[in-house]
Design an enzyme around this catalytic site. Structure first.
Site, PDB file in Angstrom:
ATOM      1  CB  CYS A   5     -57.382  -4.850   5.124  1.00 25.12           C
ATOM      2  SG  CYS A   5     -57.035  -5.577   6.734  1.00 25.12           S
TER       3      CYS A   5
ATOM      4  CD  GLU B  88     -61.819  -1.829  16.875  1.00 28.71           C
ATOM      5  OE1 GLU B  88     -62.222  -2.874  17.407  1.00 28.71           O
ATOM      6  OE2 GLU B  88     -62.482  -1.198  16.037  1.00 28.71           O
TER       7      GLU B  88
ATOM      8  CG  ASN C  90     -61.695  -8.943   4.165  1.00 24.38           C
ATOM      9  OD1 ASN C  90     -62.555  -8.564   4.956  1.00 24.38           O
ATOM     10  ND2 ASN C  90     -60.441  -8.584   4.264  1.00 24.38           N
TER      11      ASN C  90
ATOM     12  CD  GLU D 254     -59.808  -2.674  12.944  1.00 26.11           C
ATOM     13  OE1 GLU D 254     -60.362  -3.673  12.484  1.00 26.11           O
ATOM     14  OE2 GLU D 254     -59.139  -2.674  13.984  1.00 26.11           O
TER      15      GLU D 254
HETATM   16  P1  NAD Z   1     -67.482  -2.156   2.139  1.00 26.00           P
HETATM   17  O1  NAD Z   1     -67.040  -0.868   2.696  1.00 26.00           O
HETATM   18  O2  NAD Z   1     -68.067  -2.182   0.778  1.00 26.00           O
HETATM   19  O3  NAD Z   1     -68.586  -2.819   3.077  1.00 26.00           O
HETATM   20  C1  NAD Z   1     -68.335  -3.060   4.444  1.00 26.00           C
HETATM   21  C2  NAD Z   1     -69.630  -3.058   5.202  1.00 26.00           C
HETATM   22  O4  NAD Z   1     -70.200  -1.743   5.193  1.00 26.00           O
HETATM   23  C3  NAD Z   1     -70.697  -3.976   4.629  1.00 26.00           C
HETATM   24  O5  NAD Z   1     -71.346  -4.606   5.722  1.00 26.00           O
HETATM   25  C4  NAD Z   1     -71.632  -3.009   3.917  1.00 26.00           C
HETATM   26  O6  NAD Z   1     -72.946  -3.486   3.794  1.00 26.00           O
HETATM   27  C5  NAD Z   1     -71.568  -1.812   4.821  1.00 26.00           C
HETATM   28  N1  NAD Z   1     -71.912  -0.523   4.217  1.00 26.00           N
HETATM   29  C6  NAD Z   1     -71.686  -0.119   2.938  1.00 26.00           C
HETATM   30  N2  NAD Z   1     -72.117   1.151   2.774  1.00 26.00           N
HETATM   31  C7  NAD Z   1     -72.613   1.565   3.971  1.00 26.00           C
HETATM   32  C8  NAD Z   1     -73.205   2.771   4.446  1.00 26.00           C
HETATM   33  N3  NAD Z   1     -73.356   3.826   3.644  1.00 26.00           N
HETATM   34  N4  NAD Z   1     -73.603   2.822   5.730  1.00 26.00           N
HETATM   35  C9  NAD Z   1     -73.448   1.777   6.564  1.00 26.00           C
HETATM   36  N5  NAD Z   1     -72.906   0.601   6.163  1.00 26.00           N
HETATM   37  C10 NAD Z   1     -72.480   0.501   4.893  1.00 26.00           C
HETATM   38  O7  NAD Z   1     -66.218  -3.123   2.247  1.00 26.00           O
HETATM   39  P2  NAD Z   1     -66.076  -4.594   1.672  1.00 26.00           P
HETATM   40  O8  NAD Z   1     -66.042  -4.496   0.183  1.00 26.00           O
HETATM   41  O9  NAD Z   1     -67.080  -5.451   2.341  1.00 26.00           O
HETATM   42  O10 NAD Z   1     -64.628  -5.009   2.230  1.00 26.00           O
HETATM   43  C11 NAD Z   1     -63.443  -4.783   1.560  1.00 26.00           C
HETATM   44  C12 NAD Z   1     -62.778  -3.515   2.059  1.00 26.00           C
HETATM   45  O11 NAD Z   1     -62.575  -3.596   3.472  1.00 26.00           O
HETATM   46  C13 NAD Z   1     -61.388  -3.283   1.504  1.00 26.00           C
HETATM   47  O12 NAD Z   1     -61.235  -1.920   1.218  1.00 26.00           O
HETATM   48  C14 NAD Z   1     -60.464  -3.694   2.634  1.00 26.00           C
HETATM   49  O13 NAD Z   1     -59.183  -3.111   2.591  1.00 26.00           O
HETATM   50  C15 NAD Z   1     -61.234  -3.239   3.808  1.00 26.00           C
HETATM   51  N6  NAD Z   1     -60.810  -3.958   5.029  1.00 26.00           N
HETATM   52  C16 NAD Z   1     -60.081  -3.306   5.970  1.00 26.00           C
HETATM   53  C17 NAD Z   1     -59.647  -3.977   7.118  1.00 26.00           C
HETATM   54  C18 NAD Z   1     -58.819  -3.315   8.197  1.00 26.00           C
HETATM   55  O14 NAD Z   1     -58.689  -3.904   9.273  1.00 26.00           O
HETATM   56  N7  NAD Z   1     -58.265  -2.144   7.971  1.00 26.00           N
HETATM   57  C19 NAD Z   1     -59.995  -5.306   7.295  1.00 26.00           C
HETATM   58  C20 NAD Z   1     -60.742  -5.940   6.300  1.00 26.00           C
HETATM   59  C21 NAD Z   1     -61.158  -5.252   5.171  1.00 26.00           C
HETATM   60  C1  6OH Z   2     -58.059  -7.425   7.065  1.00 21.05           C
HETATM   61  O1  6OH Z   2     -58.564  -7.911   6.087  1.00 21.05           O
HETATM   62  C2  6OH Z   2     -57.493  -8.178   8.131  1.00 21.05           C
HETATM   63  C3  6OH Z   2     -57.613  -7.746   9.378  1.00 21.05           C
HETATM   64  C4  6OH Z   2     -57.096  -8.517  10.439  1.00 21.05           C
HETATM   65  C5  6OH Z   2     -57.387  -8.205  11.717  1.00 21.05           C
HETATM   66  O2  6OH Z   2     -58.206  -7.227  12.073  1.00 21.05           O
HETATM   67  C6  6OH Z   2     -56.827  -8.962  12.798  1.00 21.05           C
HETATM   68  O3  6OH Z   2     -57.190  -8.644  13.931  1.00 21.05           O
HETATM   69  O4  6OH Z   2     -56.016  -9.874  12.575  1.00 21.05           O
END
Ligand code: NAD
Ligand code: 6OH
Length: 484
Positions: free
Chosen positions: A286, A465, A153, A252
């Site tokens: 997120c 973090e 994202n 995260e």
């Molecule tokens: P995802 O979990 O599908 O994938 C994230 C990464 O993990 C990718 O690089 C993927 O290839 C890898 N991955 C998937 N399965 C794996 C496994 N079994 N072992 C190792 N690696 C693996 O997430 P996404 O769809 O790419 O991103 C969207 C999600 O991320 C949403 O839920 C969003 O809320 C969350 N997000 C959280 C934050 C935060 O800071 N809390 C920030 C951005 C996105």
């Molecule tokens: C999630 O999609 C956004 C995360 C943002 C950060 O981790 C940041 O440091 O601003």
């Protein structure tokens, strides 16, 4: 056709298997990406390990700081290339990539360079009851090889958010960006070369999660720690994988964030702020608000005003500077978001605006667009109010009292972020302190200071973090006790 390669031990390397990178704005294949097999992940980890034994391991803090600033310089010197790669990766509007993602990537390197330069360590003068005296002080050491796994994202922002402090602390990294967004991480490898980062310090492997580069990396016995941003369920899978070797993890994860709007808010500010919080990056942040609670006296007026904002968003080509909202990341993710649009209907929602797919005459018709969408009228127990959708959509519900708003906002298994909109300062503090989340904004949203703790509670993550929290995660502390 562009070819995107892995970067191992300072060299770009191809693999036998490739996968297609699709432009989210029109569905066309724009690049072929080399998928790293397990032997390439082994080579990346080995190269990282070797770099710690060579020059990188001998660098002092001053040299690391200088190098991190050079990486920031290299990003800034290729600003337009990074913006183009971010747009090609994600389909996000060029205005957003230029204002948010690429400047933040450079800032991540500068902030953590400056922080490690000035960070002191704790020390204690100890006196025991039997008259002994000692000086305790802690020293910071790298963890070693850090595996970094990131989502699609905000791919460059979130990758550099982890790479910068990891390198500041003297680690070597192997990064595995999302399979959906391979471009900017690869360009970052070029920036590392340009900055003179020694071979093996930044390694990049492309691929998927299960039974691919992501899993190979998290399972690898010679990786010392794993830091991950992505979905909560993926975090759970990674936790199971790393459990066997007891590695530190930083997670995260997802969110189902609430915004609480009190009747005494600055109305225009609140509407504008929540429009950002719901629709920025097509709702794929997120921190986005998918649950909006509005105090009863201004409920109807607020719903109308947010509807006006949603309907005035310019949806279109990411390359058009006037575009405010681009597509979702992929056909598969669009299907997920649309399945929630259908579910909200089945659960009895009133659709205030949107709920479907916009119509385009051009090739954008093959892109993964959805309409910005607002629902009202759902029960708080509805799945579409409880589960993360990760699209440009929110549900707005009225509330009668502060207590009720706090109770509804906190009624979730997630706990990443919240925003509160009020002109009553005491109420702002009071409600903020009751939020069961890691990050609360009052009268703003996604206003970031990189020194502050960042992370979530519950399904939203493990650890924090940001600032010193990052430095502490990416280092081992050795406490030294000297008898005086
Ligand atoms: P995802 O979990 O599908 O994938 C994230 C990464 O993990 C990718 O690089 C993927 O290839 C890898 N991955 C998937 N399965 C794996 C496994 N079994 N072992 C190792 N690696 C693996 O997430 P996404 O769809 O790419 O991103 C969207 C999600 O991320 C949403 O839920 C969003 O809320 C969350 N997000 C959280 C934050 C935060 O800071 N809390 C920030 C951005 C996105
Ligand atoms: C999630 O999609 C956004 C995360 C943002 C950060 O981790 C940041 O440091 O601003």
């Amino acid at each position: 056709m562009k070819f995107i390669q892995n970067y191992i031990d300072g060299k770009f390397v191809e693999s036998a298997r490739q996968f297609a990178h699709v432009n989210p704005a029109d569905g066309s294949v724009v690049a072929q990406v080399s998928e790293a097999d397990s032997s390439m992940v082994d080579a990346a980890v080995l190269s990282a390990r070797k770099s710690l034994r060579r020059d990188w391991g001998r660098f002092g803090v001053r040299e690391r700081v200088a190098l991190l600033h050079k990486v920031a310089d290299a990003i800034e010197s290729r600003f337009d290339c990074f913006v183009a790669a971010e747009v090609a990766d994600t389909g996000k509007p060029i205005s957003l990539a230029s204002k948010l993602d690429v400047p933040r990537a450079a800032a991540n390197f500068r902030v953590f360079a400056d922080l490690i330069k000035t960070a002191g360590m704790e020390s204690f003068h100890t006196e025991t009851p039997d008259g002994k005296s000692a000086l305790n002080y802690a020293v910071r050491k790298p963890l070693g090889v850090v595996g970094i796994i990131t989502p699609w994202n905000l791919p460059l922002l979130l990758l550099t958010w982890k790479v910068a402090p990891a390198l500041a602390c003297g680690n070597a990294v192997v990064v595995k960006p999302s399979e959906e967004t391979p471009g900017t991480a690869t360009l970052l490898a070029e920036a590392m070369q340009q900055a003179g980062v020694p071979d093996g310090v930044y390694n990049l492997v492309h691929g998927f999660g299960p039974n691919s580069a992501g899993e190979f990396l998290t399972r690898h016995p010679d990786v010392n720690a794993v830091t991950f941003t992505g979905e909560s369920q993926t975090g759970a899978a990674i936790m199971r994988t790393v459990a066997a070797s007891v590695k530190p993890v930083s997670f995260e994860l997802g969110g189902k964030n609430a915004a609480i709007v009190f009747a005494d808010c600055e109305f225009e500010d609140a509407v504008n702020g929540i429009a950002q919080a719901v629709f920025l990056n097509t709702g794929q942040v997120c921190l986005c608000a998918e649950r909006v609670y509005v105090e009863r006296p201004i409920f109807e007026r607020f719903v109308e005003a947010l509807k006006g904002k949603a309907e005035s968003l310019r949806i279109g080509s990411p390359l058009d500077v006037a575009t405010e909202m681009g597509p979702l990341i992929s056909a598969q993710h669009r299907e997920k978001v649309l399945s929630y649009y259908r579910l909200a209907q089945e659960e009895g929602a009133t659709t205030i605006t949107g709920g479907g797919v916009p119509h385009f005459e051009s090739s954008l018709g093959n892109g993964f667009y959805v309409q910005p969408t607002i629902y009202t009228g759902l029960a708080e127990s509805a799945r579409s109010v409880k589960e993360e959708i990760f699209g440009p959509v929110c549900h707005i519900a009225p509330f009668e009292s502060e207590e009720e708003a706090v109770q509804m906002a906190n009624d979730t298994k997630y706990g990443l972020a919240a925003s509160i909109w009020t002109s009553n300062l005491r109420r702002g503090h009071r409600v903020a302190q009751q939020m069961n989340v890691g990050i609360t904004w009052v009268n703003c949203w996604f206003l970031r200071d990189l020194r502050t703790p960042f992370g979530g509670v519950g399904l939203s993550g493990i650890g924090r973090e940001g600032g010193m929290h990052s430095l502490n995660f990416y280092s081992e502390l050795n406490n030294i006790c000297i008898r005086l």
